[in-house]
Design a protein around this motif. Structure first.
Motif, PDB file in Angstrom:
ATOM      1  N   GLU A  31       0.838  -1.203   0.000  1.00  0.00           N
ATOM      2  CA  GLU A  31       0.000   0.000   0.000  1.00  0.00           C
ATOM      3  C   GLU A  31       0.876   1.257   0.000  1.00  0.00           C
ATOM      4  O   GLU A  31       0.583   2.234  -0.701  1.00  0.00           O
ATOM      5  CB  GLU A  31      -0.916  -0.011   1.230  1.00  0.00           C
ATOM      6  N   ILE A  32       1.938   1.223   0.775  1.00  0.00           N
ATOM      7  CA  ILE A  32       2.886   2.352   0.775  1.00  0.00           C
ATOM      8  C   ILE A  32       3.454   2.543  -0.632  1.00  0.00           C
ATOM      9  O   ILE A  32       3.561   3.672  -1.130  1.00  0.00           O
ATOM     10  CB  ILE A  32       4.014   2.105   1.800  1.00  0.00           C
ATOM     11  N   GLY A  33       3.815   1.443  -1.274  1.00  0.00           N
ATOM     12  CA  GLY A  33       4.342   1.526  -2.632  1.00  0.00           C
ATOM     13  C   GLY A  33       3.338   2.127  -3.593  1.00  0.00           C
ATOM     14  O   GLY A  33       3.682   2.958  -4.445  1.00  0.00           O
ATOM     15  N   ARG A  34       2.081   1.737  -3.451  1.00  0.00           N
ATOM     16  CA  ARG A  34       1.047   2.264  -4.351  1.00  0.00           C
ATOM     17  C   ARG A  34       0.868   3.768  -4.145  1.00  0.00           C
ATOM     18  O   ARG A  34       0.752   4.542  -5.107  1.00  0.00           O
ATOM     19  CB  ARG A  34      -0.284   1.546  -4.078  1.00  0.00           C
ATOM     20  N   LEU A  35       0.874   4.191  -2.880  1.00  0.00           N
ATOM     21  CA  LEU A  35       0.714   5.625  -2.599  1.00  0.00           C
ATOM     22  C   LEU A  35       1.887   6.443  -3.122  1.00  0.00           C
ATOM     23  O   LEU A  35       1.715   7.550  -3.635  1.00  0.00           O
ATOM     24  CB  LEU A  35       0.566   5.825  -1.085  1.00  0.00           C
ATOM     25  N   LEU A  36       3.084   5.885  -2.993  1.00  0.00           N
ATOM     26  CA  LEU A  36       4.251   6.608  -3.496  1.00  0.00           C
ATOM     27  C   LEU A  36       4.267   6.639  -5.021  1.00  0.00           C
ATOM     28  O   LEU A  36       4.709   7.623  -5.621  1.00  0.00           O
ATOM     29  CB  LEU A  36       5.534   5.976  -2.944  1.00  0.00           C
ATOM     30  N   ASP A  37       3.783   5.595  -5.650  1.00  0.00           N
ATOM     31  CA  ASP A  37       3.652   5.624  -7.113  1.00  0.00           C
ATOM     32  C   ASP A  37       2.673   6.714  -7.543  1.00  0.00           C
ATOM     33  O   ASP A  37       2.891   7.413  -8.540  1.00  0.00           O
ATOM     34  CB  ASP A  37       3.182   4.260  -7.630  1.00  0.00           C
ATOM     35  N   GLU A  38       1.582   6.847  -6.795  1.00  0.00           N
ATOM     36  CA  GLU A  38       0.611   7.908  -7.098  1.00  0.00           C
ATOM     37  C   GLU A  38       1.246   9.287  -6.935  1.00  0.00           C
ATOM     38  O   GLU A  38       1.024  10.192  -7.745  1.00  0.00           O
ATOM     39  CB  GLU A  38      -0.601   7.785  -6.169  1.00  0.00           C
ATOM     40  N   LEU A  39       2.035   9.428  -5.867  1.00  0.00           N
ATOM     41  CA  LEU A  39       2.712  10.709  -5.640  1.00  0.00           C
ATOM     42  C   LEU A  39       3.676  11.010  -6.781  1.00  0.00           C
ATOM     43  O   LEU A  39       3.747  12.146  -7.272  1.00  0.00           O
ATOM     44  CB  LEU A  39       3.467  10.654  -4.308  1.00  0.00           C
ATOM     45  N   ARG A  40       4.383  10.000  -7.211  1.00  0.00           N
ATOM     46  CA  ARG A  40       5.312  10.185  -8.324  1.00  0.00           C
ATOM     47  C   ARG A  40       4.574  10.597  -9.600  1.00  0.00           C
ATOM     48  O   ARG A  40       4.997  11.520 -10.301  1.00  0.00           O
ATOM     49  CB  ARG A  40       6.068   8.870  -8.576  1.00  0.00           C
ATOM     50  N   ASP A  41       3.470   9.925  -9.884  1.00  0.00           N
ATOM     51  CA  ASP A  41       2.698  10.256 -11.089  1.00  0.00           C
ATOM     52  C   ASP A  41       2.194  11.694 -11.040  1.00  0.00           C
ATOM     53  O   ASP A  41       2.209  12.414 -12.051  1.00  0.00           O
ATOM     54  CB  ASP A  41       1.522   9.292 -11.240  1.00  0.00           C
ATOM     55  N   ARG A  42       1.727  12.088  -9.860  1.00  0.00           N
ATOM     56  CA  ARG A  42       1.193  13.443  -9.702  1.00  0.00           C
ATOM     57  C   ARG A  42       2.296  14.483  -9.907  1.00  0.00           C
ATOM     58  O   ARG A  42       2.095  15.496 -10.571  1.00  0.00           O
ATOM     59  CB  ARG A  42       0.588  13.568  -8.298  1.00  0.00           C
ATOM     60  N   LEU A  43       3.460  14.199  -9.359  1.00  0.00           N
ATOM     61  CA  LEU A  43       4.589  15.124  -9.486  1.00  0.00           C
ATOM     62  C   LEU A  43       5.077  15.197 -10.927  1.00  0.00           C
ATOM     63  O   LEU A  43       5.346  16.281 -11.460  1.00  0.00           O
ATOM     64  CB  LEU A  43       5.721  14.655  -8.562  1.00  0.00           C
ATOM     65  N   THR A  44       5.173  14.052 -11.561  1.00  0.00           N
ATOM     66  CA  THR A  44       5.641  14.007 -12.947  1.00  0.00           C
ATOM     67  C   THR A  44       4.714  14.805 -13.863  1.00  0.00           C
ATOM     68  O   THR A  44       5.168  15.542 -14.753  1.00  0.00           O
ATOM     69  CB  THR A  44       5.739  12.553 -13.435  1.00  0.00           C
ATOM     70  N   ALA A  45       3.409  14.663 -13.637  1.00  0.00           N
ATOM     71  CA  ALA A  45       2.432  15.366 -14.476  1.00  0.00           C
ATOM     72  C   ALA A  45       2.495  16.874 -14.292  1.00  0.00           C
ATOM     73  O   ALA A  45       2.047  17.634 -15.156  1.00  0.00           O
ATOM     74  CB  ALA A  45       1.026  14.852 -14.158  1.00  0.00           C
ATOM     75  N   ASP A  46       3.058  17.321 -13.171  1.00  0.00           N
ATOM     76  CA  ASP A  46       3.080  18.752 -12.862  1.00  0.00           C
ATOM     77  C   ASP A  46       4.383  19.430 -13.285  1.00  0.00           C
ATOM     78  O   ASP A  46       4.525  20.647 -13.161  1.00  0.00           O
ATOM     79  CB  ASP A  46       2.873  18.942 -11.350  1.00  0.00           C
ATOM     80  N   LEU A  47       5.357  18.668 -13.786  1.00  0.00           N
ATOM     81  CA  LEU A  47       6.632  19.271 -14.176  1.00  0.00           C
ATOM     82  C   LEU A  47       6.426  20.216 -15.354  1.00  0.00           C
ATOM     83  O   LEU A  47       5.626  19.949 -16.245  1.00  0.00           O
ATOM     84  CB  LEU A  47       7.637  18.173 -14.556  1.00  0.00           C
ATOM     85  N   GLY A  48       7.179  21.314 -15.340  1.00  0.00           N
ATOM     86  CA  GLY A  48       6.999  22.260 -16.440  1.00  0.00           C
ATOM     87  C   GLY A  48       7.850  23.497 -16.278  1.00  0.00           C
ATOM     88  O   GLY A  48       8.998  23.437 -15.812  1.00  0.00           O
ATOM     89  N   GLN A  49       7.269  24.640 -16.641  1.00  0.00           N
ATOM     90  CA  GLN A  49       8.006  25.891 -16.724  1.00  0.00           C
ATOM     91  C   GLN A  49       8.672  26.271 -15.408  1.00  0.00           C
ATOM     92  O   GLN A  49       9.786  26.798 -15.390  1.00  0.00           O
ATOM     93  CB  GLN A  49       7.057  27.002 -17.185  1.00  0.00           C
ATOM     94  N   ARG A  50       7.972  26.012 -14.302  1.00  0.00           N
ATOM     95  CA  ARG A  50       8.538  26.367 -12.998  1.00  0.00           C
ATOM     96  C   ARG A  50       9.866  25.659 -12.764  1.00  0.00           C
ATOM     97  O   ARG A  50      10.814  26.243 -12.233  1.00  0.00           O
ATOM     98  CB  ARG A  50       7.527  26.009 -11.899  1.00  0.00           C
ATOM     99  N   ASP A  51       9.936  24.411 -13.167  1.00  0.00           N
ATOM    100  CA  ASP A  51      11.173  23.636 -12.981  1.00  0.00           C
ATOM    101  C   ASP A  51      12.267  24.124 -13.934  1.00  0.00           C
ATOM    102  O   ASP A  51      13.438  24.163 -13.567  1.00  0.00           O
ATOM    103  CB  ASP A  51      10.878  22.153 -13.195  1.00  0.00           C
ATOM    104  N   ARG A  52      11.865  24.493 -15.172  1.00  0.00           N
ATOM    105  CA  ARG A  52      12.840  25.055 -16.109  1.00  0.00           C
ATOM    106  C   ARG A  52      13.465  26.328 -15.547  1.00  0.00           C
ATOM    107  O   ARG A  52      14.684  26.508 -15.545  1.00  0.00           O
ATOM    108  CB  ARG A  52      12.150  25.401 -17.440  1.00  0.00           C
ATOM    109  N   GLU A  53      12.586  27.221 -15.081  1.00  0.00           N
ATOM    110  CA  GLU A  53      13.079  28.496 -14.570  1.00  0.00           C
ATOM    111  C   GLU A  53      13.977  28.290 -13.357  1.00  0.00           C
ATOM    112  O   GLU A  53      14.968  29.000 -13.177  1.00  0.00           O
ATOM    113  CB  GLU A  53      11.890  29.396 -14.212  1.00  0.00           C
ATOM    114  N   TYR A  54      13.637  27.297 -12.542  1.00  0.00           N
ATOM    115  CA  TYR A  54      14.447  27.049 -11.345  1.00  0.00           C
ATOM    116  C   TYR A  54      15.864  26.634 -11.721  1.00  0.00           C
ATOM    117  O   TYR A  54      16.838  27.226 -11.245  1.00  0.00           O
ATOM    118  CB  TYR A  54      13.797  25.967 -10.481  1.00  0.00           C
ATOM    119  N   ILE A  55      16.002  25.636 -12.569  1.00  0.00           N
ATOM    120  CA  ILE A  55      17.345  25.144 -12.874  1.00  0.00           C
ATOM    121  C   ILE A  55      18.135  26.181 -13.670  1.00  0.00           C
ATOM    122  O   ILE A  55      19.350  26.329 -13.479  1.00  0.00           O
ATOM    123  CB  ILE A  55      17.290  23.768 -13.603  1.00  0.00           C
ATOM    124  N   TYR A  56      17.457  26.938 -14.540  1.00  0.00           N
ATOM    125  CA  TYR A  56      18.163  28.003 -15.260  1.00  0.00           C
ATOM    126  C   TYR A  56      18.666  29.074 -14.280  1.00  0.00           C
ATOM    127  O   TYR A  56      19.758  29.633 -14.453  1.00  0.00           O
ATOM    128  CB  TYR A  56      17.246  28.645 -16.303  1.00  0.00           C
TER     129      TYR A  56
END
Length: 392
Positions: A31-56
């Protein structure tokens, strides 16, 4: 924040022995694994301009500090300029190695399709070739985290850092070896993939490491030429002070990187594992091992940036290929998940974590007969395989 409530038939903690360890059952682990997979999916789907600007923005800052540091060292005949130059160059090297190099080479920004931030081609400002680091760290350490006999970060082949390591008279020098490793950390990282201890024991030949040695010679040669020859020569009569400034900046970076890295896995309470108990691991079991085998450091946002967000070592080990600037955001959710299932969430200020690390280094230098044992897992994971065998 998503939190799963335990059900009546699925308690958070199955048992607690008189000695303290918690026993986590296979259903909870999955169950912990399933919840962490969900968290990963949610985070991956949210990656974008904010992350680009941060690393730049981090890259821009790193380049600015390097330019300032190199420039100030040309005025090294003035002590304040020399000190400011060393400070700026040290910050530049720390940002390059920690928040940029380490994270880019984990593939955290491959999704951007930016050639300069691609993990396959990126090189960093240190003597260790990127390809060798990616093998010893990305593959070996992150796959076999804290497994004795597989994860060579347990003692780095020279230290006794866990009670499960057999004590030998050689370990009386444990604090000295640790101090030397701290001061020369970039060289220790470079040599890590050679498995020098295995060469000494005759378990690996020099012929096996010819390719590694050639790569190290090329990379280290470029670094030495840049920091200790070219830039000092460019400063003309200030050759010696520029050389000293570059040595000092590399030293500061080494001590800082060693400190952050050692606080990530060696404070008290962090668990290690055997090959037998981690065989045929499920994804949920892998997640739990990463959480039990890692430790965080609390601090300010600036502190987290300078640590490459490895101050969130637990979150990094759960999601090593996701941008590290997101770790502070998900840390409360990961911590809540640990608390929900009775898992420890090892964290504390830098002084506490590094104090525990050095305390362990000194304590484990002595034979077990002279120091009380603190061994024993804080959490016993009943693995799916064990449960099936028991049912059979």
């Amino acid at each position: 924040m998503t939190i799963i409530e335990p059900t009546a038939t699925q308690p958070a903690v199955l048992a607690e022995t008189a000695d303290g360890p918690l026993v986590l059952g296979p259903e909870q682990v999955e169950e912990i694994g399933r919840l962490l997979d969900e968290l990963r999916d949610r985070l991956t789907a949210d990656l974008g301009q904010r992350d680009r600007e941060y690393i730049y923005s981090i890259i821009k800052a790193q380049r600015g500090f390097e330019l300032a540091g190199r420039g100030l060292l040309f005025l090294g005949f003035l002590p304040p300029c020399w000190l400011a130059g060393v400070a700026a160059l040290s910050i530049s090297k720390i940002l390059d190695n920690m928040e940029i190099g380490h994270n880019v080479m984990h593939g955290q920004y491959d999704w951007m399709r930016e050639p300069g931030l691609n993990s396959r081609v990126f090189e960093w400002d240190t003597v260790c070739p990127a390809d060798q680091w990616k093998h010893s760290h990305n593959f070996v350490h992150h796959t076999y985290t804290n497994i004795h006999g597989r994860d060579r970060d347990i003692g780095y082949g020279i230290l006794r850092i866990d009670e499960s390591q057999e004590w030998k008279p050689y370990y009386l020098g444990n604090p000295l070896y640790a101090f030397a490793l701290m001061m020369l950390f970039e060289w220790g990282v470079m040599l890590h993939d050679l498995e020098f201890d295995n060469i000494v024991r005759g378990e690996r030949s020099w012929g096996d490491v010819k390719r590694l040695l050639r790569g190290q010679f090329r990379k280290a040669g470029k670094q030495v030429l840049k920091d200790y020859v070219v830039f000092p020569l460019l400063s003309g009569p200030m050759f010696v002070s520029t050389l000293a400034g570059n040595v000092a900046a590399n030293l500061v970076r080494n001590v800082w990187a060693y400190t952050i890295i050692f606080c990530g896995h060696f404070p008290s309470g962090v668990q290690t594992f055997t090959e037998e108990e981690t065989a045929d691991e499920t994804r949920g079991e892998w997640y739990v091992r990463q959480m039990l085998g890692s430790a965080n450091i609390t601090g300010s946002r600036l502190f987290h940036i300078f640590s490459g967000n490895l101050s969130h070592q637990i979150e990094h080990h759960l999601f090593p290929d996701l941008p590290a600037n997101r770790y502070p955001e998900i840390a409360p959710e990961v911590r809540a998940l640990c608390e929900k299932y009775g898992l420890p969430y090892h964290t504390g200020p830098l002084r506490k974590q590094i104090g525990e690390v050095w305390g362990k280094i000194f304590r484990l230098a002595l034979p077990p007969s002279l120091v009380p044992s603190k061994s024993g897992p804080g959490v016993i994971v009943r693995r799916k395989r064990e449960s099936s065998e028991a049912d059979g």
